[in-house]
Design a protein around this motif. Structure first.
Motif, mmCIF file in Angstrom:
data_model
loop_
_atom_site.group_PDB
_atom_site.id
_atom_site.type_symbol
_atom_site.label_atom_id
_atom_site.label_comp_id
_atom_site.label_asym_id
_atom_site.label_seq_id
_atom_site.Cartn_x
_atom_site.Cartn_y
_atom_site.Cartn_z
ATOM 1 N N GLY A 1 26.383 45.186 48.098
ATOM 2 C CA GLY A 1 26.288 43.751 48.062
ATOM 3 C C GLY A 1 24.715 43.566 48.113
ATOM 4 O O GLY A 1 24.359 42.231 48.152
ATOM 5 N N LYS A 2 23.707 44.253 48.510
ATOM 6 C CA LYS A 2 22.558 44.161 48.598
ATOM 7 C C LYS A 2 21.585 44.693 47.565
ATOM 8 O O LYS A 2 20.436 44.691 47.669
ATOM 9 C CB LYS A 2 22.025 44.531 50.313
ATOM 10 N N GLY A 3 22.466 45.012 46.455
ATOM 11 C CA GLY A 3 21.283 45.597 45.285
ATOM 12 C C GLY A 3 22.311 46.096 44.105
ATOM 13 O O GLY A 3 23.552 46.243 44.415
ATOM 14 N N GLY A 4 21.834 46.175 42.932
ATOM 15 C CA GLY A 4 22.755 46.257 41.869
ATOM 16 C C GLY A 4 22.604 45.179 41.069
ATOM 17 O O GLY A 4 21.691 44.557 40.778
ATOM 18 N N VAL A 5 23.762 44.976 40.291
ATOM 19 C CA VAL A 5 23.780 43.961 39.331
ATOM 20 C C VAL A 5 25.298 43.403 39.201
ATOM 21 O O VAL A 5 26.097 43.887 39.897
ATOM 22 C CB VAL A 5 23.255 44.635 37.945
ATOM 23 N N GLY A 6 25.246 42.163 38.420
ATOM 24 C CA GLY A 6 26.685 41.780 38.430
ATOM 25 C C GLY A 6 27.533 42.573 37.095
ATOM 26 O O GLY A 6 26.780 43.310 36.232
ATOM 27 N N ILE A 7 28.770 42.300 37.092
ATOM 28 C CA ILE A 7 29.602 43.084 36.145
ATOM 29 C C ILE A 7 28.930 42.334 34.709
ATOM 30 O O ILE A 7 28.934 43.082 33.609
ATOM 31 C CB ILE A 7 31.128 42.837 36.291
ATOM 32 N N ASP A 8 28.531 41.250 34.761
ATOM 33 C CA ASP A 8 28.227 40.522 33.364
ATOM 34 C C ASP A 8 26.805 41.083 32.927
ATOM 35 O O ASP A 8 26.694 41.575 31.766
ATOM 36 C CB ASP A 8 27.960 38.822 33.440
ATOM 37 N N LYS A 9 25.845 41.399 33.782
ATOM 38 C CA LYS A 9 24.656 42.245 33.387
ATOM 39 C C LYS A 9 25.127 43.485 33.047
ATOM 40 O O LYS A 9 24.715 43.882 31.932
ATOM 41 C CB LYS A 9 23.773 42.131 34.643
ATOM 42 N N GLU A 10 25.946 44.408 33.681
ATOM 43 C CA GLU A 10 26.360 45.324 33.382
ATOM 44 C C GLU A 10 26.777 45.548 31.796
ATOM 45 O O GLU A 10 26.526 46.504 31.146
ATOM 46 C CB GLU A 10 27.339 46.007 34.373
ATOM 47 N N ALA A 11 27.619 44.622 31.654
ATOM 48 C CA ALA A 11 28.411 44.366 30.392
ATOM 49 C C ALA A 11 27.009 44.245 29.197
ATOM 50 O O ALA A 11 27.209 44.769 27.825
ATOM 51 C CB ALA A 11 29.361 43.548 30.285
ATOM 52 N N ARG A 12 26.152 43.258 29.536
ATOM 53 C CA ARG A 12 25.136 43.148 28.729
ATOM 54 C C ARG A 12 24.226 44.144 28.211
ATOM 55 O O ARG A 12 23.726 44.342 27.105
ATOM 56 C CB ARG A 12 24.429 41.873 29.153
ATOM 57 N N ASP A 13 23.916 45.024 29.123
ATOM 58 C CA ASP A 13 23.243 46.232 28.941
ATOM 59 C C ASP A 13 23.866 47.171 27.991
ATOM 60 O O ASP A 13 23.320 47.667 27.051
ATOM 61 C CB ASP A 13 22.937 46.923 30.319
ATOM 62 N N LEU A 14 25.227 47.282 28.243
ATOM 63 C CA LEU A 14 25.943 48.324 27.292
ATOM 64 C C LEU A 14 26.001 47.825 26.168
ATOM 65 O O LEU A 14 25.726 48.571 25.151
ATOM 66 C CB LEU A 14 27.316 48.614 28.134
ATOM 67 N N ALA A 15 26.352 46.560 25.829
ATOM 68 C CA ALA A 15 26.286 45.848 24.612
ATOM 69 C C ALA A 15 25.156 45.944 23.887
ATOM 70 O O ALA A 15 25.190 46.135 22.549
ATOM 71 C CB ALA A 15 26.797 44.566 24.569
ATOM 72 N N ALA A 16 23.890 45.720 24.679
ATOM 73 C CA ALA A 16 22.703 46.012 23.758
ATOM 74 C C ALA A 16 22.492 47.385 23.368
ATOM 75 O O ALA A 16 21.542 47.508 22.482
ATOM 76 C CB ALA A 16 21.634 45.480 25.165
ATOM 77 N N MET A 17 22.937 48.448 24.150
ATOM 78 C CA MET A 17 22.885 49.566 23.499
ATOM 79 C C MET A 17 23.703 49.907 22.397
ATOM 80 O O MET A 17 23.690 51.117 22.000
ATOM 81 C CB MET A 17 23.117 50.543 24.801
ATOM 82 N N GLY A 18 24.425 49.173 22.100
ATOM 83 C CA GLY A 18 25.313 49.207 20.798
ATOM 84 C C GLY A 18 26.690 49.916 21.176
ATOM 85 O O GLY A 18 27.504 49.993 20.463
ATOM 86 N N VAL A 19 26.891 49.582 22.534
ATOM 87 C CA VAL A 19 28.374 50.155 23.133
ATOM 88 C C VAL A 19 29.323 49.241 22.403
ATOM 89 O O VAL A 19 29.422 48.129 22.438
ATOM 90 C CB VAL A 19 28.418 50.376 24.354
#
Length: 846
Positions: free
Chosen positions: A333-351
């Motif tokens: 809870g003190k570091g990392g990303v949201g699941i939305d950011k997680e998904a955006r990164d992967l989608a941007a990689m062509g996943v």
């Protein structure tokens, strides 16, 4: 955030570094919104952005960046499943109802990389919530109620999987539907339900899904070789290992009634099959927490809260697998990303499709470096260590031809600098090793005697480089084995300025070889750059009768010999540092529970308990519950502990068992901060025993004890009982006269008399705080503009904006900041990036 703002439009160039405590740390051009999918590293400033080859078609990208929501540290493992040398499978800790570090599971299985897997029954059975298929075999089903699954087929196609199972037990002339196989069912087993456990389950209680059910509604039967061995007519369901050729049926309600009708020797069979034809082709599968990318698009409504995350995705029709982790500083809870950011990164990689796996303290990425035979943890788990997870996803490479195809040169163990680079001080040594891989990039032994070493500008013998005393810059070290060649760049720092140790004091409890401690010696030059110092360059002075010191993997291994103390003096390059070492402890009783215990201590348990003054101390009687303990009634009632103890012990009688690692001692440290440490187990019995607590080496002393608890997270193991607390003891190290602290050294960057140095290589700095650009009130920018104008008149080389650059950290605030600075004639260059040639002032122009 740090940004360099470089001005080339005025006669006097100005370099501006921006540093902010706000969470918005990206330039507006890189900031993103939900309707504008970003690149894998979206916005922010990437401090690390590297790629590493792990195996054939297996690459690990490491990105550490600061974006508008804070720090995150991401790892993206890309796997080419079409490569015939590459495979995947489920990693497990062993039995279904167990857990362990991912690195242990990966190395035991021979994986080259992997991530943690499914969410699980944490604090209880530890079993994964979803189903598991390993090496084409079904290990368990999901908990009753179902779960979504993902996996990779035997022919290397990653895909979403339907792991529905048709399972039946036949006995008493009838088929009986089985609802789950080796599942914890923490949400419960429905009325009249029948479940089954095999040897894969382990020895954990089979009653997890029936804790709220009356014992008269539960029955179980052990079957071996198709025959009933024993029937248990009433609950709770049992525990213990199940024979490999057997299984246990557990029934509730009508199913329990049917089981009670069985007799030893009666025939019972159990059969199952995967309901979906595609699932029958799966090599491995596990459950997940939901699809976050579908058809290459981010799924809507995803959780934006910050936490460590793990994901699995695939693209290229399932032929490319992407395993990813995101974490950050601090705990869950003190570091990392949201699941939305997680998904955006992967989608941007062509996943094309991605699912969310277990995150938080479970988030773990392991990988094996080329030439190595062990995978290591690559991220920083937020628990501070690897969590005991039940499963993970492993990536494998088949052994190659065993012929040296590629030579690698690396720093020897302990020889790499903190940033992973290879550095050395003038006149000192740096050890290197040569390793090799075959056609599948799996390790090949390279015999040290077969390596021919050479270096330009320095000497190197058997892989050990010695820099000349007057050399600075870069040295290239070459290694040759037959026709294979590799090299390593070694940076020679400025002269050694000071020496630092990984420990400031060593206090070793007992003079036993297993208590040996390693200490790393690091040097630092006047510019602040560091490098480890090779033990062969060190001169050591100490009492050889107290400790033995030997070099091991680039560090000093200190083995205690007898209870005493000594001062270790370490000298190198005209610099020295001292390390106090004590061996042995003196045990002191710091508190007896013989005062007014009922006034001094308060209940700190899950629910109500009964306190009483026992002749032996404080007695606590309690019902079955998770936590049982005490807390000091006030700050004045805390137990003050003298000195700097290594260990604390609670002498106690306990009528219940408490698992190892779940006794707990709470204390306040010397900074007034509340802390706690977990201790050893308690066994049920009438005798006195000790719960022992080892304090962290980083503890700020003195401490004051504020409470104690015995904890059992397993509901089935929670029992009513009693504690009798007798006394608290402390193991305090042997005393030693500490060396005098060295005099403070002046920092060359700080003027103690206000006079600035002058010369070609000097810089003048200016600082500006709290400019707080806010788009809601752009008129406030006039203050910043006027301040920068005044600063320019002093002709500084560098202006540092060192806090609250923006008011709220919103994209529009950053956009305003960029506009104001560029309108003032500034170019913005991110720190860590090389500015364009036309924006770099030419020092020759003045």
């Amino acid at each position: 955030m740090k940004l360099m703002v470089l001005n080339h439009r005025h006669m006097t160039p100005l370099l501006v570094a921006l540093a902010t405590a706000t969470t918005l740390v990206v330039s507006p051009a890189a900031a993103y919104a939900d309707d504008n999918p970003p690149a894998p590293v979206t916005g922010g400033i990437p401090l690390i952005n590297t790629a590493e080859e792990i195996g054939p078609g297996i690459d690990l990208r490491h990105v550490k960046a600061l974006d508008q929501k804070g720090w995150y540290d991401a790892h993206f493992l890309t796997v080419d499943l079409s490569n015939s040398a590459v495979g995947t499978d489920l990693l497990t800790a062993g039995p279904v109802a167990s857990g362990g570090p991912l690195s242990v599971a990966a190395n035991k299985a021979g994986a080259v990389a992997g991530v943690n897997g499914e969410f699980f029954d944490i604090g209880n059975s530890n079993a994964a919530l979803g189903g598991e298929v390993q090496n084409g075999q079904l290990i368990k089903t999901a908990d009753i109620g179902g779960r979504q699954h993902v996996g990779v087929s035997a022919d290397g196609i990653a895909q979403l999987v339907n792991l529905a199972v048709n399972a039946t037990a036949n006995f008493s002339g009838a088929d009986h539907r089985v609802l789950s196989i080796n599942a914890a069912n923490g949400a419960g087993v429905p009325a009249d339900g029948l479940i089954v456990f095999t040897s894969a389950w382990g020895d954990y209680s089979r009653n997890r899904g029936l804790t709220a059910v009356g014992n008269d509604q539960i029955a179980e039967v052990l079957v071996q070789n198709g025959k009933v061995v024993s029937v248990t007519p009433n609950g709770p369901a049992g525990s213990g290992t199940i024979p490999d050729d057997g299984f246990v049926l557990v029934g509730r309600g009508a199913a329990a009634t049917a089981i009670r009708a069985l007799q030893p020797g009666d025939p019972v069979t159990f059969s199952y099959e995967l309901a979906d034809d595609a699932a029958k082709t799966i090599k491995f599968a596990l459950g997940h927490g939901g699809t976050i990318v579908s058809g290459g698009q981010v799924v809507g409504g995803l959780d934006p809260s910050i936490a460590p995350r793990t994901a699995l995705g695939f693209k290229d029709g399932g032929r490319t697998l992407v395993l990813a982790t995101w974490d950050g500083p601090g705990g869950t809870g003190k570091g990392g990303v949201g699941i939305d950011k997680e998904a955006r990164d992967l989608a941007a990689m062509g996943v094309e499709t991605a699912v969310n796996l277990d995150g938080g303290g479970s988030t773990t990425m392991v990988a094996r470096a080329l030439g190595e035979d062990q995978a290591t943890v690559r991220n920083i788990p937020s628990d501070g260590h690897e969590r005991n997870d039940p499963n993970g996803v492993g990536v494998f490479v088949t052994k190659g031809d065993g012929v040296l195809r590629r030579l690698l040169v690396k720093p020897a163990p302990g020889a790499a600098s903190a940033d992973g680079e290879v550095k050395v001080f003038p006149g000192l040594h740096r050890a290197l090793v040569a390793e090799g891989v075959d056609d599948h990039q799996t390790p090949v032994e390279v015999k040290p005697a077969s390596v021919r070493w050479s270096a330009r500008g320095a000497s190197v013998k058997q892989g050990t480089l010695k820099a000349t005393a007057d050399r600075q810059g870069t040295i290239t070290v070459d290694a040759r084995v037959g026709g294979r060649k590799a090299h390593q760049e070694v940076t020679v720092l400025d002269a050694l300025d000071r020496v630092e140790l990984s420990s400031q004091r060593l206090s070793i409890a007992d003079a036993m070889p297993e208590n040996a401690v390693t200490v790393a010696v690091t040097g630092r030059d006047a510019q602040g750059y560091t490098a480890p110092i090779d033990p062969r360059d060190l001169s050591l002075d100490y009492d050889h009768g107290v400790v033995d010191i030997q070099p091991v993997d680039g560090q000093l291994k200190i083995t205690p010999l007898t209870a005493a103390g000594t001062i270790l003096t370490i000298s190198v390059g005209g610099r020295s540092v001292q390390l106090p070492i004590t061996v042995g402890v003196q045990t002191q009783t710091v508190y007896d529970f013989d005062d007014n215990v009922l006034a001094r201590w308060r209940n700190n348990s899950t629910s109500a308990t009964t306190f009483s003054a026992d002749p032996d101390g404080l007695r606590i009687d309690f019902n079955a519950m998770r936590n049982v303990g005490i807390t000091a009634a006030s700050a004045a009632q805390r137990v003050q502990v003298p000195g700097q103890p290594l260990r604390l012990r609670m002498r106690i009688k306990s009528s219940i068992s408490v698992p190892n690692g779940l006794t707990y001692l709470a204390y306040y440290d010397g900074n007034g901060k509340s802390n706690g440490v977990y201790g050893t187990a308690l066994t049920a019995g009438a005798d006195w025993q000790y719960a022992t607590f080892t304090l962290p080496s980083s503890t700020a002393f003195p401490i004051a004890i504020s409470g104690f608890q015995g904890i059992n997270t397993s509901v089935t193991q929670q029992k009513p009982g009693s504690f009798v607390l007798d006394r608290i003891e402390a193991d305090i190290p042997t005393s030693i006269d500490l060396p005098a602290k060295p005099d403070p050294q002046p920092d060359p960057l700080i003027s103690d008399d206000g006079v600035l140095p002058e010369g070609r290589d000097t810089w003048q700095f200016a600082t500006l705080s709290d400019v707080q650009f806010t788009a809601d009130n752009p008129a406030l920018t006039q203050v910043a503009t006027a301040a920068i104008k005044r600063i320019r008149q002093t002709r500084p080389d560098l202006l540092v904006l060192n806090g609250d650059i923006t008011d709220r950290g919103l994209p529009q605030d950053l956009a305003l900041a960029r506009q104001v600075l560029t309108d003032a004639g500034c170019d913005l260059i991110p720190v860590g990036q090389e500015p364009a040639e036309d924006s770099t002032p030419d020092p020759k122009t003045g």
